[in-house]
Design a protein around this motif. Structure first.
Motif, PDB file in Angstrom:
ATOM      1  N   GLU A   1       0.901  -1.467   0.042  1.00  0.00           N
ATOM      2  CA  GLU A   1      -0.035  -0.063  -0.109  1.00  0.00           C
ATOM      3  C   GLU A   1       0.902   1.359   0.006  1.00  0.00           C
ATOM      4  OE1 GLU A   1      -2.452  -0.060   3.317  1.00  0.00           O
ATOM      5  OE2 GLU A   1      -3.225  -2.368   2.886  1.00  0.00           O
ATOM      6  N   PRO A   2       0.399   2.305  -0.427  1.00  0.00           N
ATOM      7  CA  PRO A   2       1.046   3.684  -0.428  1.00  0.00           C
ATOM      8  C   PRO A   2       1.196   4.140   1.155  1.00  0.00           C
ATOM      9  CG  PRO A   2      -0.911   3.770  -1.639  1.00  0.00           C
ATOM     10  CD  PRO A   2      -0.924   2.266  -1.191  1.00  0.00           C
ATOM     11  N   ALA A   3       2.704   4.452   1.388  1.00  0.00           N
ATOM     12  CA  ALA A   3       3.187   4.377   2.713  1.00  0.00           C
ATOM     13  C   ALA A   3       2.118   5.448   3.482  1.00  0.00           C
ATOM     14  CB  ALA A   3       4.392   5.241   2.924  1.00  0.00           C
ATOM     15  N   GLU A   4       1.408   6.511   2.926  1.00  0.00           N
ATOM     16  CA  GLU A   4       0.520   7.196   3.913  1.00  0.00           C
ATOM     17  C   GLU A   4      -0.840   6.359   4.257  1.00  0.00           C
ATOM     18  OE1 GLU A   4      -0.457   8.262  -0.268  1.00  0.00           O
ATOM     19  OE2 GLU A   4       1.151   7.847   0.852  1.00  0.00           O
ATOM     20  N   ARG A   5      -1.098   5.377   3.712  1.00  0.00           N
ATOM     21  CA  ARG A   5      -2.149   4.506   4.032  1.00  0.00           C
ATOM     22  C   ARG A   5      -1.781   3.332   4.781  1.00  0.00           C
ATOM     23  NH1 ARG A   5      -4.506   4.903  -1.523  1.00  0.00           N
ATOM     24  NH2 ARG A   5      -4.492   2.465  -1.183  1.00  0.00           N
TER      25      ARG A   5
ATOM     26  N   SER B   1       5.351   3.302  16.275  1.00  0.00           N
ATOM     27  CA  SER B   1       5.500   4.590  15.655  1.00  0.00           C
ATOM     28  C   SER B   1       6.878   5.006  15.701  1.00  0.00           C
ATOM     29  CB  SER B   1       4.857   5.400  16.845  1.00  0.00           C
ATOM     30  OG  SER B   1       5.620   5.557  17.948  1.00  0.00           O
ATOM     31  N   SER B   2       7.085   6.350  15.041  1.00  0.00           N
ATOM     32  CA  SER B   2       8.345   6.800  14.899  1.00  0.00           C
ATOM     33  C   SER B   2       8.888   7.122  16.282  1.00  0.00           C
ATOM     34  CB  SER B   2       8.238   8.135  14.270  1.00  0.00           C
ATOM     35  OG  SER B   2       7.384   8.920  14.554  1.00  0.00           O
TER      36      SER B   2
ATOM     37  N   THR C   1      10.424   9.161  -5.210  1.00  0.00           N
ATOM     38  CA  THR C   1       9.551   7.916  -6.101  1.00  0.00           C
ATOM     39  C   THR C   1      10.035   7.844  -7.351  1.00  0.00           C
ATOM     40  OG1 THR C   1       7.860   9.686  -6.492  1.00  0.00           O
ATOM     41  CG2 THR C   1       7.354   8.397  -4.418  1.00  0.00           C
TER      42      THR C   1
ATOM     43  N   LYS D   1      11.035   2.636   5.534  1.00  0.00           N
ATOM     44  CA  LYS D   1       9.702   2.998   5.252  1.00  0.00           C
ATOM     45  C   LYS D   1       9.459   4.375   5.970  1.00  0.00           C
ATOM     46  CE  LYS D   1       7.762   0.623   1.818  1.00  0.00           C
ATOM     47  NZ  LYS D   1       7.281   1.377   0.582  1.00  0.00           N
TER      48      LYS D   1
ATOM     49  N   GLY E   1       9.264   6.484   3.089  1.00  0.00           N
ATOM     50  CA  GLY E   1       7.890   6.295   2.662  1.00  0.00           C
ATOM     51  C   GLY E   1       7.862   5.476   1.139  1.00  0.00           C
ATOM     52  N   ASP E   2       7.274   5.943   0.332  1.00  0.00           N
ATOM     53  CA  ASP E   2       7.034   5.314  -1.112  1.00  0.00           C
ATOM     54  C   ASP E   2       8.630   5.094  -1.919  1.00  0.00           C
ATOM     55  OD1 ASP E   2       4.606   4.448  -0.531  1.00  0.00           O
ATOM     56  OD2 ASP E   2       3.647   6.304  -1.571  1.00  0.00           O
TER      57      ASP E   2
END
Length: 452
Positions: free
Chosen positions: A56-60, A66-67, A289, A313, A317-318
């Motif tokens: 899935e896209p990283a934001e979803r 958690s960080s 990306t 990730k 992220g992506d």
């Protein structure tokens, strides 16, 4: 020597084909569960590639760790730097920081371009965790982190330290005498046990390492030489873990480090994401990306590569695309995730032996924690033959002057192998993650180099 031909029969698995049935014993209607395109190749122990249709896209993507959890782990590791400097001289050069370097593999890339008759676009890099201080493997990340967290919690609870004191105190006799009343246990194919033994004994803990039949003798000898208790099994990794877990359950003074289920191990590995970004920033490498970072991680039960991939990730992220690499005889994570059965299926259930020279990757059943956390994040996984690992071992030694143990080379074929069926972008960054070999004795290195 005739090159070993890697033939693929991969098919991208759609999200709808990734099964998510409730966890049940494998005797449930297995025929209906084991139906995915890569199964025939896995059963035949042929190198194959599985692409995760559920990424899935990283934001979803769900990221329950958690960080803040990862930053807290990084801060704890920083507090222990004075102890590391005092207890382990090989950490002094980097002021107690347990970290590996990143190097460019120009000559190795040329050699493998020729080997596979395919020019790899982009830059090829090696993250050299095989030479991490203290234990010479990726396990120096998660394993050492979980032990120091346990030690800190015990000492704070007993009123012996506070987080604001100089942690060189952990190298002193007072705390060693205190920790001598406690035990740490772990099940291992080798490198995790070595890391736990080294850090645990340095702090003063009694250490029990439950080792599977695949573990190399020199690793057992090293553990015994530092006073760790090595419990040997003629069975595989899962039995060693099961027995270690049972021992700890009966002893309130024993802390079991569970490579299949431990969140602390996973978080310790995830710190690598923060550190790698800092290193790549200094090298002027900023993945996007459009120019992503492909990462190829050798995989056993999944905790080390899973934690690293998760941390990457978190920061990229992506722009980061992680792949796991497993032996053809031990593809437990690929099998678990592709089938949707995760830890409910073992490689032996499809007729594989789980016998491989890549001892650190000789795991028959995947971590439930890792399969769950990686489901939306992992780009894919592939398998590699043992003879290919030894070929890569010689090429890495000859072309880059770097010795790696066979399991650490599983990621090295990834950039060429994956790109045959996966649309890797041109002019990207390819990061091979090495995982072990720094502590292998010279005579063992020569044997591995000479093995055909």
């Amino acid at each position: 020597m005739s090159p070993v031909r890697l033939k693929l029969s991969p098919t991208t698995t759609s999200a709808s084909s990734r099964l998510s049935s409730p966890a049940r014993h494998l005797e449930i209607n297995m025929k209906n569960k084991l139906d995915f395109p890569e199964l025939a190749a896995l059963k035949a122990a042929r190198p194959t590639l599985w692409l995760n249709g559920g990424v899935e896209p990283a934001e979803r993507a769900a990221m329950p760790i958690s960080s803040a959890d990862v930053l807290a782990a990084a801060e704890r590791l920083a507090r222990f730097k004075p102890f590391f400097r005092a207890a382990f001289p090989d950490t002094q050069l980097n002021e107690g920081l347990i970290e590996s370097n990143i190097v460019e593999l120009n000559n190795f890339k040329v050699a493998l371009d020729k080997r596979f008759n395919k020019t790899l676009d982009g830059q090829l890099l090696l993250k050299n965790d095989a030479y991490l201080p203290i234990s010479g493997s990726i396990k120096a990340r998660g394993g050492i982190y979980e032990v120091i967290k346990h030690a800190e919690q015990l000492a704070i609870k007993a009123g012996l330290v506070t987080p604001d004191v100089d942690y060189q105190i952990f190298a002193g006799d007072q705390l060693k005498r205190f920790f001598a009343d406690y035990r740490i246990a772990v099940g291992s194919t080798g490198n995790l046990g070595l890391s736990i033994g080294l850090i645990g004994r340095a702090l003063g803990f009694a250490v029990d390492v439950h080792m599977s039949a695949d573990a190399k003798q020199w690793k057992k000898d090293k553990l015994r030489s530092i006073g760790a208790n090595v419990v040997e099994y003629q069975s595989d990794y899962s039995i060693a873990v099961q027995n270690g877990r049972a021992q700890a359950a009966d002893d309130k003074y024993c802390h079991f480090i569970d490579d299949e289920q431990s969140r602390d191990l996973f978080v310790g590995y995830a710190v690598a994401g923060l550190r790698t970004k800092q290193q790549l920033d200094k090298m002027g490498i900023v993945p996007t990306t459009e120019k992503p970072l492909y990462v190829y991680l050798p995989c056993g039960v999944g905790g080390g590569p899973g934690g690293v991939a998760y941390g990457l990730k978190m920061v990229y992220g992506d722009a980061v695309k992680p792949f796991f690499a497993e032996p053809v005889a031990s593809p437990c994570v690929l099998l678990g995730m592709a089938s949707g059965l995760n830890e409910k299926i073992a490689v032996q259930d499809i007729g594989l032996s789980n016998q491989t020279e890549a001892d650190g990757l000789a795991v028959g059943r995947a971590s439930a924690l890792v399969c769950k956390l990686m489901a939306p994040l992992l780009e894919g996984a592939y398998t590699v033959q043992d003879d290919t690992l030894f070929e890569l071992l010689r090429t890495m030694q000859d072309e880059a002057g770097i010795f790696l143990e066979p399991s650490a080379l599983a990621g090295a074929v990834g950039p060429w192998f994956v790109s045959e069926k996966y649309n890797t972008k041109a002019d990207a960054y390819h990061l091979i993650w090495s995982t072990g070999g720094g502590m292998v004795p010279p005579e063992e290195r020569q044997k591995m180099y000479n093995k055909k």
